[in-house]
Design a protein around this motif. Structure first.
Motif, PDB file in Angstrom:
ATOM      1  N   ALA A  31       0.864  -1.185   0.000  1.00 43.71           N
ATOM      2  CA  ALA A  31       0.000   0.000   0.000  1.00 43.71           C
ATOM      3  C   ALA A  31       0.900   1.233   0.000  1.00 43.71           C
ATOM      4  O   ALA A  31       2.008   1.202   0.532  1.00 43.71           O
ATOM      5  CB  ALA A  31      -0.904   0.001   1.227  1.00 43.71           C
ATOM      6  N   THR A  32       0.402   2.322  -0.608  1.00 43.14           N
ATOM      7  CA  THR A  32       1.234   3.515  -0.758  1.00 43.14           C
ATOM      8  C   THR A  32       0.959   4.588   0.303  1.00 43.14           C
ATOM      9  O   THR A  32       1.652   5.593   0.351  1.00 43.14           O
ATOM     10  CB  THR A  32       1.037   4.147  -2.151  1.00 43.14           C
ATOM     11  N   ASN A  33      -0.082   4.371   1.122  1.00 35.69           N
ATOM     12  CA  ASN A  33      -0.386   5.329   2.201  1.00 35.69           C
ATOM     13  C   ASN A  33      -1.319   4.660   3.207  1.00 35.69           C
ATOM     14  O   ASN A  33      -1.765   3.523   2.998  1.00 35.69           O
ATOM     15  CB  ASN A  33      -0.997   6.614   1.629  1.00 35.69           C
ATOM     16  N   GLY A  34      -1.649   5.365   4.262  1.00 37.62           N
ATOM     17  CA  GLY A  34      -2.454   4.788   5.324  1.00 37.62           C
ATOM     18  C   GLY A  34      -3.857   4.401   4.890  1.00 37.62           C
ATOM     19  O   GLY A  34      -4.404   3.383   5.340  1.00 37.62           O
ATOM     20  N   VAL A  35      -4.459   5.207   4.021  1.00 36.88           N
ATOM     21  CA  VAL A  35      -5.827   4.911   3.568  1.00 36.88           C
ATOM     22  C   VAL A  35      -5.848   3.599   2.780  1.00 36.88           C
ATOM     23  O   VAL A  35      -6.696   2.721   3.019  1.00 36.88           O
ATOM     24  CB  VAL A  35      -6.375   6.078   2.707  1.00 36.88           C
ATOM     25  N   GLU A  36      -4.886   3.462   1.861  1.00 33.54           N
ATOM     26  CA  GLU A  36      -4.791   2.208   1.095  1.00 33.54           C
ATOM     27  C   GLU A  36      -4.524   1.038   2.020  1.00 33.54           C
ATOM     28  O   GLU A  36      -5.053  -0.063   1.823  1.00 33.54           O
ATOM     29  CB  GLU A  36      -3.632   2.296   0.084  1.00 33.54           C
ATOM     30  N   ALA A  37      -3.714   1.267   3.031  1.00 38.81           N
ATOM     31  CA  ALA A  37      -3.377   0.201   3.971  1.00 38.81           C
ATOM     32  C   ALA A  37      -4.629  -0.286   4.704  1.00 38.81           C
ATOM     33  O   ALA A  37      -4.869  -1.492   4.809  1.00 38.81           O
ATOM     34  CB  ALA A  37      -2.334   0.696   4.967  1.00 38.81           C
ATOM     35  N   LEU A  38      -5.438   0.654   5.192  1.00 34.01           N
ATOM     36  CA  LEU A  38      -6.655   0.279   5.926  1.00 34.01           C
ATOM     37  C   LEU A  38      -7.620  -0.517   5.048  1.00 34.01           C
ATOM     38  O   LEU A  38      -8.298  -1.420   5.525  1.00 34.01           O
ATOM     39  CB  LEU A  38      -7.343   1.534   6.474  1.00 34.01           C
TER      40      LEU A  38
END
Lengths: 119, 156
Positions: A31-38
Motif C-alpha cells: 500500500a502507498t499510504n495509510g488509507v490504502e493500507a486500511l
C-alpha cells in the motif's frame, strides 16, 4: 503469513518485499499510504509501515489500526527516516511494536520481525 | 557555513550507500558552487526549514550512476531513467536528509524536511533562495561519481 508493506516509495516497498520474499515470506500486500493500507487490512498478520506519507501518514495509520477491534492486536513495525529519540517514543506510545530507522539492513529487518512475532 | 552542519550529511550519505547497497563510497574535497547548473542527469532535492534554520540538500547523479544504484537497491537492471529510478533517487535523498536531521537534532539543531522532489534532464539547474554558500561534496565509488550539494543558513 500475510504481511502488509506500506510506503509511498515504490523503491522502498520493493526493497522490503525482496528482503521478505528471500527470507521465506511469500504473501506480501503493498500500500502507498495509510488509507490504502486500511482498505487492505483483511487477513493481515503483520504491518510494516513508513511514517511520512501523503494522504494518511504512518502514525495516523497506527492510531486507526489500534482503535479498530478487528485489527487492534496486529503487530506493527515502523520503518522510517524519523530517527530522533522523541519520535521513536511518540511512535511507541501510539502502539508501534518496534521501530527501524532507514537505512537498514536485511538482518535488522528480519530480527525486528522475529522479535515482534515472538512478542 | 559551519563544517559541523555539513559532516552529518556526508556521513549519512556514506552510511546509506554502505547499509542499503553494500557500497563503499569515498568523499572527495568539497568546494563552493558558483552557478545554478548541476553536474548530474537526475537530482533528488529536499528542503528544510524551521524558524532559525533554512536550506536544502541535493544529490545529483549522472545517468550511469543512477542506473547502477537503482540496480543495487532493487535487483532490477534498467537502461534508462524511468519513474522507478526517479523514485529511488528521491528515496535515497530522503534517507540521507533524514539521517543528517537526526544527528543535527541530537546537537540541538532541529528542523523539518520536505518530501523529496526529483529533477531529470541534462544540464538542469536548481535554484535556491537561501542566502548562503552552496557546498558541493563529490563522491566516488568504483569509477562512478555523484555529488551532494548542501546549503544551510542557521541563525542562532
Amino acid at each position: 503469513m500475510k504481511i502488509l508493506v506500506v510506503d509511498d516509495s515504490a523503491t522502498m516497498r520493493r526493497i522490503v518485499e525482496n528482503n521478505l520474499k528471500t527470507s521465506g515470506f511469500e504473501d506480501i500486500v503493498q500500500a502507498t499510504n495509510g488509507v490504502e493500507a486500511l482498505a487492505n487490512m483483511a487477513g493481515i498478520e503483520l504491518v510494516l509501515t513508513d511514517w511520512n506519507m501523503p494522504v494518511m501518514d504512518g502514525l495516523s495509520l497506527v492510531k486507526e489500526i489500534r482503535s479498530n477491534p478487528t485489527f487492534a492486536n496486529v503487530p506493527i513495525v515502523m520503518i522510517t527516516t524519523e530517527g530522533a529519540k522523541e519520535e521513536v517514543i511518540q511512535a511507541l506510545k501510539e502502539g508501534v511494536n518496534d521501530y527501524i530507522v532507514k537505512p537498514f539492513t536485511k538482518q535488522v529487518l528480519l530480527e525486528k520481525i522475529e522479535k515482534v512475532l515472538e512478542g | 557555513m559551519d563544517v559541523k552542519y555539513i559532516n552529518p550529511f556526508i556521513n549519512a550519505t556514506i552510511n546509506t550507500m554502505e547499509t542499503m547497497m553494500g557500497l563503499s563510497i569515498e568523499p572527495k574535497p568539497p568546494y563552493t558552487k558558483d552557478k545554478l547548473q548541476t553536474q548530474g542527469d537526475i537530482s533528488g532535492v529536499i528542503g528544510f526549514a524551521e524558524k532559525n534554520v533554512s536550506g536544502s540538500v541535493v544529490l545529483s547523479f549522472p545517468e550511469e550512476t543512477a542506473l547502477k544504484l537503482y540496480a543495487a537497491l532493487t535487483g532490477d537492471k534498467v537502461f534508462q531513467i524511468t519513474r522507478d529510478v526517479e523514485d529511488s533517487i528521491g528515496e535515497l535523498t530522503n534517507i540521507v536528509a533524514g539521517g543528517a536531521k537526526t544527528v543535527l537534532a541530537a546537537q540541538g539543531l532541529t528542523f523539518n524536511i520536505s518530501i523529496p522532489s526529483v529533477i531529470v534532464g541534462k544540464n538542469h539547474t536548481i535554484n535556491t533562495k537561501i542566502d548562503s554558500p552552496i557546498i558541493v561534496i563529490p563522491f566516488q565509488f568504483d569509477r562512478l561519481r555523484f555529488v551532494m550539494e548542501v546549503t544551510m543558513k542557521v541563525d542562532l
